[in-house]
Scaffold this motif. Sequence first.
Motif, PDB file in Angstrom:
ATOM      1  N   GLY A  82      -6.573   7.249  -0.021  1.00  0.00           N
ATOM      2  CA  GLY A  82      -5.292   7.948  -0.082  1.00  0.00           C
ATOM      3  C   GLY A  82      -4.924   8.378  -1.494  1.00  0.00           C
ATOM      4  O   GLY A  82      -4.498   9.515  -1.720  1.00  0.00           O
ATOM      5  N   VAL A  83      -5.093   7.484  -2.476  1.00  0.00           N
ATOM      6  CA  VAL A  83      -4.730   7.837  -3.852  1.00  0.00           C
ATOM      7  C   VAL A  83      -5.712   8.833  -4.436  1.00  0.00           C
ATOM      8  O   VAL A  83      -5.362   9.650  -5.295  1.00  0.00           O
ATOM      9  CB  VAL A  83      -4.628   6.572  -4.721  1.00  0.00           C
TER      10      VAL A  83
ATOM     11  N   ALA B 159      -4.611  12.174  -3.639  1.00  0.00           N
ATOM     12  CA  ALA B 159      -3.427  12.551  -4.410  1.00  0.00           C
ATOM     13  C   ALA B 159      -3.745  12.808  -5.875  1.00  0.00           C
ATOM     14  O   ALA B 159      -2.838  13.107  -6.653  1.00  0.00           O
ATOM     15  CB  ALA B 159      -2.367  11.466  -4.298  1.00  0.00           C
TER      16      ALA B 159
ATOM     17  N   ASP C  37       0.836  -1.211   0.000  1.00  0.00           N
ATOM     18  CA  ASP C  37       0.000   0.000   0.000  1.00  0.00           C
ATOM     19  C   ASP C  37       0.867   1.256   0.000  1.00  0.00           C
ATOM     20  O   ASP C  37       0.603   2.210  -0.743  1.00  0.00           O
ATOM     21  CB  ASP C  37      -0.917  -0.005   1.224  1.00  0.00           C
ATOM     22  N   GLU C  38       1.914   1.261   0.813  1.00  0.00           N
ATOM     23  CA  GLU C  38       2.810   2.422   0.855  1.00  0.00           C
ATOM     24  C   GLU C  38       3.544   2.594  -0.462  1.00  0.00           C
ATOM     25  O   GLU C  38       3.752   3.719  -0.933  1.00  0.00           O
ATOM     26  CB  GLU C  38       3.800   2.255   2.001  1.00  0.00           C
TER      27      GLU C  38
ATOM     28  N   GLU D  43      -8.559   2.185   2.521  1.00  0.00           N
ATOM     29  CA  GLU D  43      -7.520   3.136   2.918  1.00  0.00           C
ATOM     30  C   GLU D  43      -6.673   3.532   1.726  1.00  0.00           C
ATOM     31  O   GLU D  43      -6.346   4.713   1.539  1.00  0.00           O
ATOM     32  CB  GLU D  43      -6.664   2.509   4.015  1.00  0.00           C
ATOM     33  N   VAL D  44      -6.309   2.534   0.882  1.00  0.00           N
ATOM     34  CA  VAL D  44      -5.522   2.833  -0.313  1.00  0.00           C
ATOM     35  C   VAL D  44      -6.325   3.697  -1.270  1.00  0.00           C
ATOM     36  O   VAL D  44      -5.822   4.680  -1.836  1.00  0.00           O
ATOM     37  CB  VAL D  44      -5.082   1.523  -0.996  1.00  0.00           C
TER      38      VAL D  44
ATOM     39  N   VAL E  85       2.115   6.950  -6.822  1.00  0.00           N
ATOM     40  CA  VAL E  85       1.163   8.012  -7.161  1.00  0.00           C
ATOM     41  C   VAL E  85       1.801   9.382  -6.933  1.00  0.00           C
ATOM     42  O   VAL E  85       1.657  10.308  -7.747  1.00  0.00           O
ATOM     43  CB  VAL E  85      -0.130   7.844  -6.337  1.00  0.00           C
ATOM     44  N   ARG E  86       2.536   9.525  -5.816  1.00  0.00           N
ATOM     45  CA  ARG E  86       3.168  10.813  -5.533  1.00  0.00           C
ATOM     46  C   ARG E  86       4.295  11.128  -6.515  1.00  0.00           C
ATOM     47  O   ARG E  86       4.615  12.293  -6.744  1.00  0.00           O
ATOM     48  CB  ARG E  86       3.726  10.813  -4.105  1.00  0.00           C
TER      49      ARG E  86
ATOM     50  N   ARG F 233       1.250   4.306  -2.878  1.00  0.00           N
ATOM     51  CA  ARG F 233       1.156   5.747  -2.617  1.00  0.00           C
ATOM     52  C   ARG F 233       2.420   6.472  -3.092  1.00  0.00           C
ATOM     53  O   ARG F 233       2.343   7.601  -3.605  1.00  0.00           O
ATOM     54  CB  ARG F 233       0.925   5.967  -1.126  1.00  0.00           C
ATOM     55  N   GLN F 234       3.590   5.824  -2.979  1.00  0.00           N
ATOM     56  CA  GLN F 234       4.820   6.440  -3.484  1.00  0.00           C
ATOM     57  C   GLN F 234       4.776   6.587  -5.000  1.00  0.00           C
ATOM     58  O   GLN F 234       5.226   7.603  -5.548  1.00  0.00           O
ATOM     59  CB  GLN F 234       6.028   5.592  -3.071  1.00  0.00           C
TER      60      GLN F 234
END
Length: 344
Positions: free
Chosen positions: A323-324, A327, A295-296, A319-320, A302-303, A299-300
């Motif tokens: 979060g995305v 973003a 999951d982390e 949660e994923v 996507v960022r 997110r990396q």
Amino acid sequence: ADPLDVAAAAYVLRPTGWVKLVAAAGEEAQRADAERADEAGRRELERLRDELAEARSLTRTETERLRTELETARREAESLRRRLRSAESDIKRGEAALRRAGTELDGIRAEAATQVSAAESETRRLKARLAEAEAAVEAGRRAAREGRSVEDMRLRLLLDTVLDAAQGLRRELALPPASTRPADAVDAVAPGRMSPKDIAARALSETDPALLDQLLALPQVHLVVDGYNVTKTGYPTMPLEKQRLRLLGGLSVLAAQTGAEITCVFDGAELAAPVLLAPPRGVRVLFSKPGVTADELIRQLVRAEPPGRPLVVVSTDREVADGVAKAGARPVASLLLLKRLSRV
């Protein structure tokens, strides 16, 4: 005293009446020998009697055993006789059934031969009629071609004349190419331009695979897939290796069909060693490092993308997805990708 010793002493000393003593000693010796012989005979007789009794006992035991075996053999022989009679009866019934089957087979063969002969006759008749029909069709085609060639020539000449006249009229009038259409003159309100998010959010169900097709049709779109989240949703009973291979095979075909950039992320935080895997064409495969969850890593990814690039993240993890979405990426459910891959 021992009679032999008395006889020997009397013979040597020769007292008065020694002859009688010697004779009496001889008789006593004979009587002792006879008694010893009788005793030996009695013992031998007793021994023979014991052996005879033992032999009689063994004979009775052996006789009983032989009688038992004989009775068993008689019963087995009787059972074998009954089986033999039953087998003979079965053989007779089988032979009768075989004769009946042979008779029926002969009848079927005769009937089949008759039907084959009739079918061959009908086939020959149909072939003759087909040949006649083909000859008639060919004759009709030749006649149609001959008549159509004259009409085509006349029609082509007329069409060339009309086209040449129209080209000459356009040159004479110097008409510009038409830039407007009659529908442009109708007074109405034109719609505004749609952004990529508007295109993706048009009226389609969240479980409709066409929604994913629309998203993948966006220019320079990047599809990020939460690997194990998809495989454990679609085929959780398979081993992890087969789950990965099945998902990556479908994503490879999807990449070839859409041309989109596809990255598939698997959780590698608990792996003891790197997974030996040949990534398929068009699909980037990533495993998270120790201490980092998938999951982390998503997110990396996507960022890391520039703002404004279309991003689609496939995961059922709420949660994923949240979060995305914050973003700027577009989350979709794993079931949507599974439905789309089922069409591959």
